[in-house]
Design an enzyme around this catalytic site. Structure first.
Site, PDB file in Angstrom:
ATOM      1  N   HIS A 129      16.882   8.362  30.578  1.00  0.00           N
ATOM      2  CA  HIS A 129      17.285   8.904  31.878  1.00  0.00           C
ATOM      3  C   HIS A 129      17.846   7.812  32.802  1.00  0.00           C
ATOM      4  O   HIS A 129      18.593   8.105  33.735  1.00  0.00           O
ATOM      5  CB  HIS A 129      16.101   9.593  32.559  1.00  0.00           C
ATOM      6  CG  HIS A 129      16.471  10.309  33.817  1.00  0.00           C
ATOM      7  ND1 HIS A 129      17.132  11.517  33.812  1.00  0.00           N
ATOM      8  CD2 HIS A 129      16.289   9.981  35.125  1.00  0.00           C
ATOM      9  CE1 HIS A 129      17.342  11.905  35.065  1.00  0.00           C
ATOM     10  NE2 HIS A 129      16.834  10.999  35.873  1.00  0.00           N
ATOM     11  N   ARG A 131      21.633   7.875  33.167  1.00  0.00           N
ATOM     12  CA  ARG A 131      22.130   8.842  34.161  1.00  0.00           C
ATOM     13  C   ARG A 131      21.959   8.276  35.565  1.00  0.00           C
ATOM     14  O   ARG A 131      22.867   8.363  36.403  1.00  0.00           O
ATOM     15  CB  ARG A 131      21.377  10.163  34.019  1.00  0.00           C
ATOM     16  CG  ARG A 131      21.688  11.192  35.127  1.00  0.00           C
ATOM     17  CD  ARG A 131      21.102  12.536  34.772  1.00  0.00           C
ATOM     18  NE  ARG A 131      21.022  13.438  35.908  1.00  0.00           N
ATOM     19  CZ  ARG A 131      22.033  14.160  36.385  1.00  0.00           C
ATOM     20  NH1 ARG A 131      23.226  14.065  35.833  1.00  0.00           N
ATOM     21  NH2 ARG A 131      21.869  14.969  37.411  1.00  0.00           N
TER      22      ARG A 131
END
Length: 376
Positions: A323, A326
Site C-alpha cells: 500500500h 499507492r
C-alpha cells in the site's frame, strides 16, 4: 398443606415475611416447590394468586410459574424493536447497495463488535451514554473500532430518518476517525524504481504501476489488456474493476465507488516495459489479465507480499507494505502542484478528507513555494 380457621384444607402455604408482606408457596404437580413472582401487601392477594395456580392444575394446563414468566417475557420481547432486529433489517435492505466485500465486513462488525453488547436493547433505549459505555469497553483495535462505530452511526441515521428515534445516539467526537497503526512510507521516484528492479521480473511492472499510478492492490491485479492505452507518448490505465477475496473466493466486480472508475496516466518512460511485460506475462486476448500468477489466474496478495518483504529487507525498509506504493504516488502527484480535485480524481477518492490523508507536507517543497512567493 395448610388449614384455614374453618378447618378446611387450603392450597399452598402463604407466608408472612419479616417485612410484613406475604409470599406464596406451593408444591406443584412436578413435586417441586414454586413461589409467587413477587410478594403482596395483603394476604388475600397472596391467596388469590394461589387460587389461580390451583385452577390451572385442575384444568390440566399448568406449567411451572418460572417457565411461564420466561415465555411471557419472550412474547413481549418479540414485539419490541431491538437494536439487533433493526440492524439485521437494515443489512438485508441494503443488499443491493454495497459490494459483497463490504457486506461481509459489515456483517462481521455487527456480529462481533456491535450486537453482542447492544443487540438486545430496545432501539429507543439506545442512548448516547450506552453507546459511550460500549465504545469504551472495546478491545484496542483502533481501525476495527472506528469502522464499527461508523457503521452503527450510519444505521442509526437511518433510524432517525424513519422517525423511529428522535436523534442519533452516536455522538462520540472522532470515534469514527481511523488512526493509523503504522505510518505509511512515502518513497521517492528513484526508490520506487530501485525497489521494482529488485523484485522478480514478473512483478516489476506491477510495482511501477502502483508506485506511479496510485492503483490499489485490487485494482492493479484486476487490470486486463483492454484497460491499457499504449503509445510512445501516452501510457494510461483505465480502472474499470477490482478484485476482492471473500472467504477465499475471488470476486471481480466494479470498484467500490464511482470515483474509483477512472483513467490514470502513467509516465511514458514505462511504454517499453509495459510492452515487454505484456508480451511475456499477460494473459491472451483483450480480456487477458495483465498481472496473472503462474497459472494464469488472479494473483494472491501473499505471493507478491513474500517477494516484497525480501526486497524491503535488502533496502533496509522492513516495514514497507504494498500500500505504500499507492501512498507514494499520492504524495508525488501532490508535490507536482495538483489541485485537490485533481488529486481526488487521480486517487479515485470520494471525499476531500480521504485525499488529505495521503498528502504529506514536504519541507523542500515548502521552501520552494516560499521562494516563489518572494519572487512573484
Amino acid at each position: 398443606m395448610a388449614r384455614t380457621k374453618q378447618g378446611k384444607r387450603s392450597f399452598g402455604a402463604p407466608r408472612q415475611t419479616s417485612s410484613g408482606r406475604w409470599q406464596a408457596r406451593y408444591t406443584g404437580p412436578d413435586g417441586k416447590q414454586h413461589t409467587g413472582p413477587r410478594t403482596w401487601e395483603a394476604k388475600d392477594d397472596c391467596l388469590g394468586w394461589l387460587s389461580e395456580e390451583r385452577k390451572l392444575i385442575e384444568l390440566g394446563v399448568w406449567t411451572p410459574p418460572a417457565e411461564r414468566r420466561k415465555a411471557e417475557e419472550a412474547a413481549r420481547t418479540a414485539h419490541v424493536l431491538t437494536v439487533r432486529r433493526y440492524c439485521d433489517t437494515w443489512h438485508e435492505n441494503t443488499a443491493n447497495t454495497h459490494k459483497p466485500r463490504t457486506r461481509t465486513l459489515y456483517r462481521g462488525y455487527l456480529n462481533n463488535v456491535i450486537l453482542p453488547e447492544l443487540g438486545d436493547l430496545p432501539l429507543d433505549e439506545l442512548t448516547s451514554a450506552r453507546v459511550k459505555a460500549w465504545f469504551a469497553k472495546l478491545a484496542p483495535f483502533p481501525t476495527r473500532n472506528a469502522n464499527a462505530y461508523s457503521l452503527l452511526r450510519t444505521i442509526m441515521n437511518h433510524a432517525v430518518d424513519e422517525e423511529l428515534i428522535p436523534a442519533n445516539p452516536c455522538r462520540i467526537k472522532s470515534a469514527g476517525t481511523k488512526k493509523r497503526k503504522v505510518e505509511p512510507i512515502a518513497l521517492s521516484p528513484s526508490e520506487i524504481r530501485h525497489i521494482a528492479s529488485l523484485m522478480p521480473e514478473r512483478w516489476r511492472l506491477l510495482v511501477l504501476v502502483a508506485g506511479f499510478g496510485g492503483l490499489r492492490w485490487g485494482e492493479v491485479t484486476a487490470l486486463r489488456r483492454s484497460d491499457l492505452k499504449l503509445t510512445p507518448d501516452d501510457c494510461a490505465v483505465t480502472v474499470a474493476r477490482a478484485v476482492a477475496r471473500i472467504k477465499k473466493e475471488v470476486v471481480i466486480d466494479t470498484p467500490k465507488t464511482e470515483a474509483a472508475l477512472r483513467t490514470v496516466s502513467l509516465p511514458p518512460e514505462l511504454y517499453q516495459q509495459i510492452k515487454a511485460h505484456i508480451g511475456t506475462y499477460a494473459g491472451a486476448g483483450r480480456d487477458g489479465l495483465v498481472f496473472p500468477n503462474d497459472s494464469g489466474e488472479v494473483v494472491h496478495a501473499n505471493t507478491v507480499r513474500k517477494q516484497l518483504k525480501k526486497v524491503a529487507e535488502k533496502v533496509e525498509m522492513p516495514k514497507l507494505r504494498f500500500h505504500d506504493f499507492r501512498h507514494s504516488a499520492a504524495t508525488l502527484f501532490a508535490e507536482q502542484g495538483a489541485t485537490l480535485s485533481e488529486h481526488m480524481a487521480f486517487m479515485g477518492h470520494t471525499s476531500v478528507v480521504m485525499s488529505k490523508r495521503y498528502i504529506h507536507a514536504n519541507p523542500a517543497r515548502n521552501r520552494e513555494m516560499a521562494q516563489r512567493m518572494w519572487a512573484a
